[in-house]
Design a protein around this motif. Structure first.
Motif, PDB file in Angstrom:
ATOM      1  N   SER A 137      47.611  56.657  51.567  1.00  0.00           N
ATOM      2  CA  SER A 137      47.923  58.066  51.406  1.00  0.00           C
ATOM      3  C   SER A 137      49.169  58.148  50.550  1.00  0.00           C
ATOM      4  CB  SER A 137      48.154  58.685  52.782  1.00  0.00           C
ATOM      5  OG  SER A 137      49.159  59.639  52.712  1.00  0.00           O
ATOM      6  N   ALA A 138      49.067  58.884  49.467  1.00  0.00           N
ATOM      7  CA  ALA A 138      50.213  58.984  48.562  1.00  0.00           C
ATOM      8  C   ALA A 138      51.374  59.669  49.273  1.00  0.00           C
ATOM      9  CB  ALA A 138      49.817  59.782  47.335  1.00  0.00           C
ATOM     10  N   THR A 139      52.563  59.168  49.013  1.00  0.00           N
ATOM     11  CA  THR A 139      53.761  59.775  49.576  1.00  0.00           C
ATOM     12  C   THR A 139      53.937  61.168  49.001  1.00  0.00           C
ATOM     13  OG1 THR A 139      54.817  57.626  49.793  1.00  0.00           O
ATOM     14  CG2 THR A 139      56.280  59.525  49.803  1.00  0.00           C
ATOM     15  N   LYS A 162      52.139  43.120  45.003  1.00  0.00           N
ATOM     16  CA  LYS A 162      50.751  42.714  45.265  1.00  0.00           C
ATOM     17  C   LYS A 162      50.483  41.309  44.721  1.00  0.00           C
ATOM     18  CE  LYS A 162      49.168  47.515  45.402  1.00  0.00           C
ATOM     19  NZ  LYS A 162      48.088  48.475  45.174  1.00  0.00           N
ATOM     20  N   ASP A 194      54.909  53.710  39.805  1.00  0.00           N
ATOM     21  CA  ASP A 194      53.678  54.507  39.846  1.00  0.00           C
ATOM     22  C   ASP A 194      53.118  54.655  41.260  1.00  0.00           C
ATOM     23  OD1 ASP A 194      53.818  54.733  37.140  1.00  0.00           O
ATOM     24  OD2 ASP A 194      51.884  53.774  36.729  1.00  0.00           O
ATOM     25  N   ILE A 253      50.094  47.529  56.761  1.00  0.00           N
ATOM     26  CA  ILE A 253      48.949  48.281  57.267  1.00  0.00           C
ATOM     27  C   ILE A 253      47.896  48.322  56.160  1.00  0.00           C
ATOM     28  CG2 ILE A 253      48.163  50.493  58.173  1.00  0.00           C
ATOM     29  CD1 ILE A 253      51.298  50.825  58.910  1.00  0.00           C
ATOM     30  N   PRO A 254      46.869  47.514  56.271  1.00  0.00           N
ATOM     31  CA  PRO A 254      45.898  47.411  55.176  1.00  0.00           C
ATOM     32  C   PRO A 254      44.930  48.592  55.145  1.00  0.00           C
ATOM     33  CG  PRO A 254      45.255  45.985  56.992  1.00  0.00           C
ATOM     34  CD  PRO A 254      46.509  46.701  57.427  1.00  0.00           C
ATOM     35  N   GLY A 263      50.803  54.154  44.200  1.00  0.00           N
ATOM     36  CA  GLY A 263      49.894  53.087  44.606  1.00  0.00           C
ATOM     37  C   GLY A 263      50.384  51.674  44.345  1.00  0.00           C
ATOM     38  N   GLY A 300      55.208  58.383  43.885  1.00  0.00           N
ATOM     39  CA  GLY A 300      54.996  57.913  42.518  1.00  0.00           C
ATOM     40  C   GLY A 300      54.285  58.921  41.639  1.00  0.00           C
ATOM     41  N   GLY A 337      52.768  50.220  45.824  1.00  0.00           N
ATOM     42  CA  GLY A 337      53.131  49.591  47.098  1.00  0.00           C
ATOM     43  C   GLY A 337      54.559  49.840  47.560  1.00  0.00           C
ATOM     44  N   THR A 353      55.821  52.273  49.593  1.00  0.00           N
ATOM     45  CA  THR A 353      55.887  52.509  51.038  1.00  0.00           C
ATOM     46  C   THR A 353      55.576  51.233  51.802  1.00  0.00           C
ATOM     47  OG1 THR A 353      55.186  54.797  50.709  1.00  0.00           O
ATOM     48  CG2 THR A 353      54.954  53.910  52.929  1.00  0.00           C
TER      49      THR A 353
END
Ligand SMILES: Nc1nc2c(ncn2[C@@H]2O[C@H](COP(=O)(O)OP(=O)(O)OP(=O)(O)O)[C@@H](O)[C@H]2O)c(=O)[nH]1
Length: 286
Positions: free
Chosen positions: A123-125, A207, A100, A118-119, A102, A151, A104, A106
């Motif tokens: 930006s969605a791929t 995560k 999905d 990079i916290p 978001g 995703g 993680g 990327t």
């Protein structure tokens, strides 16, 4: 699903205009360890060029509510880079990150490739992009061409096209998102529909550093993985926990499959992962 905010540094290295690479050009990727090349020896190469060709993507001119593409690369380049590796008798395996938006994907790839996280911004791929990474498996260099997919549902038909050529597939969910976990079954259905039947699949609960917000227990991830007979581990693109292990295990499995001798015992990816987790003191993550 649509969480698009401005994002910057992740994309910076993708914005170069990529040179046309001829099959007789020197080629190398960033790598984690050294080893001598097999014959024929590769010609000398230009570090700058190497950097440019080792990552790339296809850009899609699609309206995405102000979101920027993370990557740009001339069409058709993806096949060529693996092709060039093969000219030098090096193994090259295509690996795809799916899951999905978001979860993680990327971030996991950036952590594996550059060892950083990079916290903050997300930006969605847009579309799909790749990074080449060379890992050493049992003293032999193996190249993973890792495809980072979008995703979001709207890009699904784009990413489906890449499943067919994938040797391995890392399927991610976010341990703080029940939806992303519930959607794993749907992702697996798609994988079985579009990918080769012998594709190596690994399930990753990403995560893992956010244990305070955990929505999915580790044993739930393990159970789902057992149900589909796929290896599983929890990862954190933020802290780097198990990131290297996930890709190395996949590289090992692919390498062993490629050079499997009839009398050799089969590489057991599950056992390898468990042994490595024990060695690293996993799984007291944080
Ligand atoms: N705490 C924590 N945050 C993470 C981790 N991985 C990713 N994130 C954050 O989650 C958000 C989404 O990460 P991305 O890597 O862009 O997610 P993605 O799966 O590539 O998303 P799409 O490109 O839309 O498919 C970002 O804000 C990241 O910083 C992790 O392991 N831990």
């Amino acid at each position: 699903m649509e969480r698009m905010e401005s994002m910057e540094p992740i994309s910076a290295r993708y914005t170069t205009a990529y040179p046309e690479i001829q099959p007789d050009s020197g080629y190398e990727s960033r790598e984690t360890t050294d080893s001598q090349a097999k014959t024929p020896p590769p010609p000398t190469y230009d570090e700058e060029l190497v950097h440019k060709v080792s990552s790339g993507a296809l850009a899609f001119d699609l309206p995405v509510d102000g979101a920027q593409s993370k990557e740009i690369l001339p069409l058709g380049f993806n096949e060529m880079s693996c092709h060039i590796m093969k000219l030098y008798s090096r193994d090259c395996f295509q690996t795809i990150l799916v899951g999905d938006s978001g979860v993680g994907k990327t971030s996991l790839l950036v952590q594996f490739d550059q060892g950083k996280f990079i916290p903050g911004s997300f930006s969605a791929t847009v579309g799909i992009g790749f990074t080449n990474k060379v890992v050493t498996v049992d003293g032999v260099k193996v190249k993973l061409q890792i495809w980072d997919t979008a995703g979001q549902e709207r890009f699904r038909s784009v990413t489906h096209a890449y499943y067919r050529d994938a040797h391995a597939l890392l399927l991610l969910y976010d341990i703080t998102s029940k939806t992303s976990f519930d959607n794993i079954r749907a992702w697996l259905t798609e994988v079985h529909e579009y990918a080769q039947s012998d594709v190596v699949i690994m399930l990753l609960g990403n995560k893992a550093d956010m244990s305070g917000d955990r929505a999915i227990r580790r044993d739930e991830g393990e159970r789902l993985a057992r149900e589909y007979s796929v290896p599983f581990m929890e990862t954190s693109a933020k802290t780097g926990v198990n990131v290297e292990l996930a890709f190395t295990a996949v590289a090992k499995e692919l390498k062993h499959r490629a050079v499997q001798h009839p009398n050799e015992p089969k590489f057991q990816i599950h056992e390898y992962i468990e042994a490595q987790k024990e060695k690293s003191g996993c799984c007291t993550y944080f």
